[in-house]
Design a protein around this motif. Structure first.
Motif, PDB file in Angstrom:
ATOM      1  N   ALA A  52       0.865  -1.179   0.000  1.00 14.89           N
ATOM      2  CA  ALA A  52       0.000   0.000   0.000  1.00 14.89           C
ATOM      3  C   ALA A  52       0.900   1.228   0.000  1.00 14.89           C
ATOM      4  CB  ALA A  52      -0.924   0.002   1.217  1.00 14.89           C
ATOM      5  N   GLY A  53       1.320   1.658  -1.189  1.00 10.52           N
ATOM      6  CA  GLY A  53       2.276   2.760  -1.271  1.00 10.52           C
ATOM      7  C   GLY A  53       3.575   2.337  -0.616  1.00 10.52           C
ATOM      8  N   ASN A  54       4.046   3.112   0.353  1.00  9.70           N
ATOM      9  CA  ASN A  54       5.243   2.755   1.108  1.00  9.70           C
ATOM     10  C   ASN A  54       4.902   2.018   2.389  1.00  9.70           C
ATOM     11  OD1 ASN A  54       7.026   3.942  -0.734  1.00  9.70           O
ATOM     12  ND2 ASN A  54       6.736   5.958   0.185  1.00  9.70           N
ATOM     13  N   SER A  55       3.666   1.579   2.504  1.00 13.17           N
ATOM     14  CA  SER A  55       3.190   0.914   3.711  1.00 13.17           C
ATOM     15  C   SER A  55       2.776  -0.519   3.412  1.00 13.17           C
ATOM     16  CB  SER A  55       1.981   1.662   4.291  1.00 13.17           C
ATOM     17  OG  SER A  55       2.295   3.002   4.552  1.00 13.17           O
ATOM     18  N   ILE A  56       2.386  -1.198   4.457  1.00 19.08           N
ATOM     19  CA  ILE A  56       1.889  -2.570   4.364  1.00 19.08           C
ATOM     20  C   ILE A  56       0.559  -2.650   5.106  1.00 19.08           C
ATOM     21  CG2 ILE A  56       2.293  -4.952   5.153  1.00 19.08           C
ATOM     22  CD1 ILE A  56       4.161  -4.266   2.920  1.00 19.08           C
ATOM     23  N   VAL A  57      -0.375  -3.410   4.537  1.00 19.83           N
ATOM     24  CA  VAL A  57      -1.622  -3.745   5.216  1.00 19.83           C
ATOM     25  C   VAL A  57      -1.575  -5.245   5.461  1.00 19.83           C
ATOM     26  CG1 VAL A  57      -4.128  -3.868   5.021  1.00 19.83           C
ATOM     27  CG2 VAL A  57      -2.914  -1.873   4.140  1.00 19.83           C
ATOM     28  N   LEU A  58      -1.560  -5.641   6.720  1.00 21.64           N
ATOM     29  CA  LEU A  58      -1.513  -7.049   7.094  1.00 21.64           C
ATOM     30  C   LEU A  58      -2.921  -7.520   7.420  1.00 21.64           C
ATOM     31  CD1 LEU A  58       0.255  -9.549   7.767  1.00 21.64           C
ATOM     32  CD2 LEU A  58       0.189  -8.750  10.142  1.00 21.64           C
ATOM     33  N   ALA A  61     -10.390   1.530  10.786  1.00 27.86           N
ATOM     34  CA  ALA A  61      -9.193   0.732  11.045  1.00 27.86           C
ATOM     35  C   ALA A  61      -8.013   1.185  10.184  1.00 27.86           C
ATOM     36  CB  ALA A  61      -9.486  -0.744  10.794  1.00 27.86           C
ATOM     37  N   VAL A  62      -8.296   1.659   8.992  1.00 26.56           N
ATOM     38  CA  VAL A  62      -7.254   2.102   8.056  1.00 26.56           C
ATOM     39  C   VAL A  62      -7.748   3.356   7.362  1.00 26.56           C
ATOM     40  CG1 VAL A  62      -5.950   1.525   5.965  1.00 26.56           C
ATOM     41  CG2 VAL A  62      -6.531  -0.272   7.573  1.00 26.56           C
ATOM     42  N   THR A  63      -6.874   4.346   7.228  1.00 28.15           N
ATOM     43  CA  THR A  63      -7.185   5.515   6.427  1.00 28.15           C
ATOM     44  C   THR A  63      -6.180   5.580   5.290  1.00 28.15           C
ATOM     45  OG1 THR A  63      -8.102   6.730   8.299  1.00 28.15           O
ATOM     46  CG2 THR A  63      -7.415   8.029   6.393  1.00 28.15           C
ATOM     47  N   TRP A  64      -6.702   5.646   4.080  1.00 27.02           N
ATOM     48  CA  TRP A  64      -5.880   5.755   2.878  1.00 27.02           C
ATOM     49  C   TRP A  64      -5.832   7.225   2.488  1.00 27.02           C
ATOM     50  CZ3 TRP A  64      -4.064   1.055   1.049  1.00 27.02           C
ATOM     51  CH2 TRP A  64      -4.711  -0.086   1.552  1.00 27.02           C
ATOM     52  N   VAL A  65      -4.651   7.815   2.462  1.00 32.37           N
ATOM     53  CA  VAL A  65      -4.493   9.197   2.038  1.00 32.37           C
ATOM     54  C   VAL A  65      -4.336   9.172   0.525  1.00 32.37           C
ATOM     55  CG1 VAL A  65      -3.113  11.295   2.224  1.00 32.37           C
ATOM     56  CG2 VAL A  65      -3.426   9.811   4.223  1.00 32.37           C
ATOM     57  N   VAL A  66      -5.267   9.801  -0.164  1.00 30.85           N
ATOM     58  CA  VAL A  66      -5.288   9.723  -1.624  1.00 30.85           C
ATOM     59  C   VAL A  66      -5.097  11.103  -2.226  1.00 30.85           C
ATOM     60  CG1 VAL A  66      -6.725   7.655  -1.620  1.00 30.85           C
ATOM     61  CG2 VAL A  66      -7.821   9.863  -1.700  1.00 30.85           C
ATOM     62  N   GLN A  69     -11.935  15.949   1.814  1.00 35.40           N
ATOM     63  CA  GLN A  69     -12.928  15.016   1.284  1.00 35.40           C
ATOM     64  C   GLN A  69     -12.651  13.652   1.894  1.00 35.40           C
ATOM     65  OE1 GLN A  69     -12.367  15.116  -2.961  1.00 35.40           O
ATOM     66  NE2 GLN A  69     -13.802  16.796  -3.200  1.00 35.40           N
ATOM     67  N   GLN A  70     -13.724  12.958   2.289  1.00 34.17           N
ATOM     68  CA  GLN A  70     -13.575  11.637   2.893  1.00 34.17           C
ATOM     69  C   GLN A  70     -14.667  10.706   2.396  1.00 34.17           C
ATOM     70  OE1 GLN A  70     -13.469  13.333   7.033  1.00 34.17           O
ATOM     71  NE2 GLN A  70     -11.893  11.753   7.249  1.00 34.17           N
ATOM     72  N   ALA A  71     -14.340   9.428   2.366  1.00 35.20           N
ATOM     73  CA  ALA A  71     -15.314   8.387   2.043  1.00 35.20           C
ATOM     74  C   ALA A  71     -14.920   7.150   2.844  1.00 35.20           C
ATOM     75  CB  ALA A  71     -15.315   8.091   0.544  1.00 35.20           C
ATOM     76  N   TRP A  72     -15.909   6.321   3.190  1.00 31.73           N
ATOM     77  CA  TRP A  72     -15.654   5.127   3.989  1.00 31.73           C
ATOM     78  C   TRP A  72     -16.318   3.913   3.362  1.00 31.73           C
ATOM     79  CZ3 TRP A  72     -16.744   9.862   6.206  1.00 31.73           C
ATOM     80  CH2 TRP A  72     -15.797  10.366   7.103  1.00 31.73           C
ATOM     81  N   PHE A  73     -15.644   2.765   3.490  1.00 28.15           N
ATOM     82  CA  PHE A  73     -16.220   1.490   3.073  1.00 28.15           C
ATOM     83  C   PHE A  73     -15.764   0.408   4.051  1.00 28.15           C
ATOM     84  CE2 PHE A  73     -12.213   1.915   0.752  1.00 28.15           C
ATOM     85  CZ  PHE A  73     -11.609   0.670   0.917  1.00 28.15           C
ATOM     86  N   ASN A 121     -14.389  -4.356   8.823  1.00 28.25           N
ATOM     87  CA  ASN A 121     -13.303  -3.409   9.091  1.00 28.25           C
ATOM     88  C   ASN A 121     -13.559  -2.170   8.246  1.00 28.25           C
ATOM     89  OD1 ASN A 121     -11.504  -4.951  10.866  1.00 28.25           O
ATOM     90  ND2 ASN A 121     -11.249  -6.284   9.079  1.00 28.25           N
ATOM     91  N   ILE A 122     -13.552  -1.016   8.877  1.00 29.01           N
ATOM     92  CA  ILE A 122     -13.864   0.231   8.193  1.00 29.01           C
ATOM     93  C   ILE A 122     -12.593   0.846   7.612  1.00 29.01           C
ATOM     94  CG2 ILE A 122     -14.841   2.550   8.416  1.00 29.01           C
ATOM     95  CD1 ILE A 122     -16.510   1.415  10.786  1.00 29.01           C
ATOM     96  N   HIS A 123     -12.642   1.162   6.326  1.00 29.69           N
ATOM     97  CA  HIS A 123     -11.546   1.813   5.604  1.00 29.69           C
ATOM     98  C   HIS A 123     -11.982   3.221   5.271  1.00 29.69           C
ATOM     99  CE1 HIS A 123      -9.192  -1.886   4.480  1.00 29.69           C
ATOM    100  NE2 HIS A 123     -10.320  -2.398   4.921  1.00 29.69           N
ATOM    101  N   GLY A 124     -11.126   4.187   5.522  1.00 29.88           N
ATOM    102  CA  GLY A 124     -11.414   5.567   5.161  1.00 29.88           C
ATOM    103  C   GLY A 124     -10.527   6.012   4.022  1.00 29.88           C
ATOM    104  N   LEU A 125     -11.078   6.822   3.141  1.00 30.02           N
ATOM    105  CA  LEU A 125     -10.312   7.500   2.104  1.00 30.02           C
ATOM    106  C   LEU A 125     -10.322   8.975   2.479  1.00 30.02           C
ATOM    107  CD1 LEU A 125     -11.941   5.934  -1.096  1.00 30.02           C
ATOM    108  CD2 LEU A 125      -9.868   5.163   0.095  1.00 30.02           C
ATOM    109  N   ALA A 126      -9.160   9.633   2.461  1.00 25.96           N
ATOM    110  CA  ALA A 126      -9.082  11.042   2.796  1.00 25.96           C
ATOM    111  C   ALA A 126      -8.234  11.755   1.765  1.00 25.96           C
ATOM    112  CB  ALA A 126      -8.479  11.232   4.189  1.00 25.96           C
ATOM    113  N   SER A 127      -8.720  12.907   1.311  1.00 21.35           N
ATOM    114  CA  SER A 127      -7.955  13.679   0.335  1.00 21.35           C
ATOM    115  C   SER A 127      -6.654  14.146   0.982  1.00 21.35           C
ATOM    116  CB  SER A 127      -8.774  14.861  -0.171  1.00 21.35           C
ATOM    117  OG  SER A 127      -9.162  15.708   0.886  1.00 21.35           O
ATOM    118  N   GLY A 128      -5.581  14.133   0.193  1.00 14.92           N
ATOM    119  CA  GLY A 128      -4.249  14.439   0.711  1.00 14.92           C
ATOM    120  C   GLY A 128      -3.937  15.865   0.801  1.00 14.92           C
TER     121      GLY A 128
END
Length: 125
Positions: free
Chosen positions: A44-50, A64-69, A108-112, A118-125
């Motif tokens: 996940a970019g320079n990260s890892i999702v286990l 549980a996880v926020t993805w900065v997009v 801007q944010q969105a969740w799925f 497990n809730i994943h968030g998307l957040a504008s960078g």
């Protein structure tokens, strides 16, 4: 002490095969490495999702996880929806919503959720 170390998002799931379908087919992650038979690490970019099998899968009710997009949030959400990802809608103070995207000023944010909730968030960078 830990500021220079890499942190890994760690998500419990009830079924690793079901999680693989979601993370690989719907979200489009690639495997970084596997700890068979009970865990998979995704790039996940320079990260890892286990993702690992656990009886506690599905018990977290918070993000549980926020993805900065940096991508266009509208395009990204549409692409995920085409792959079968369902978005969550929340009523939050001072936040408006257009479709699946929540707006708070310039943010801007969105969740799925994944199949285990497990809730994943998307957040504008």
């Amino acid at each position: 002490m830990l500021g220079s170390k890499i942190a890994v998002a760690t998500l419990p799931v009830r079924s690793l095969p079901a999680a693989r379908l979601f993370y690989e087919e719907k979200v489009g992650l690639e495997i970084a490495f596997m700890h068979e038979p009970s865990a998979i690490a995704y790039k996940a970019g320079n990260s890892i999702v286990l993702v690992y099998e656990s009886t506690y899968g599905g018990t977290n009710n918070a993000t549980a996880v926020t993805w900065v997009v940096d991508d266009d949030m509208t395009v990204l959400v549409a692409e995920l929806k085409q792959r079968g990802v369902a978005f969550q809608h929340y009523d939050l103070p001072g936040v408006t919503r257009e479709g699946d995207i929540h707006h708070s000023g310039a943010l801007q944010q969105a969740w799925f959720k994944d199949p285990d909730g497990n809730i994943h968030g998307l957040a504008s960078g």
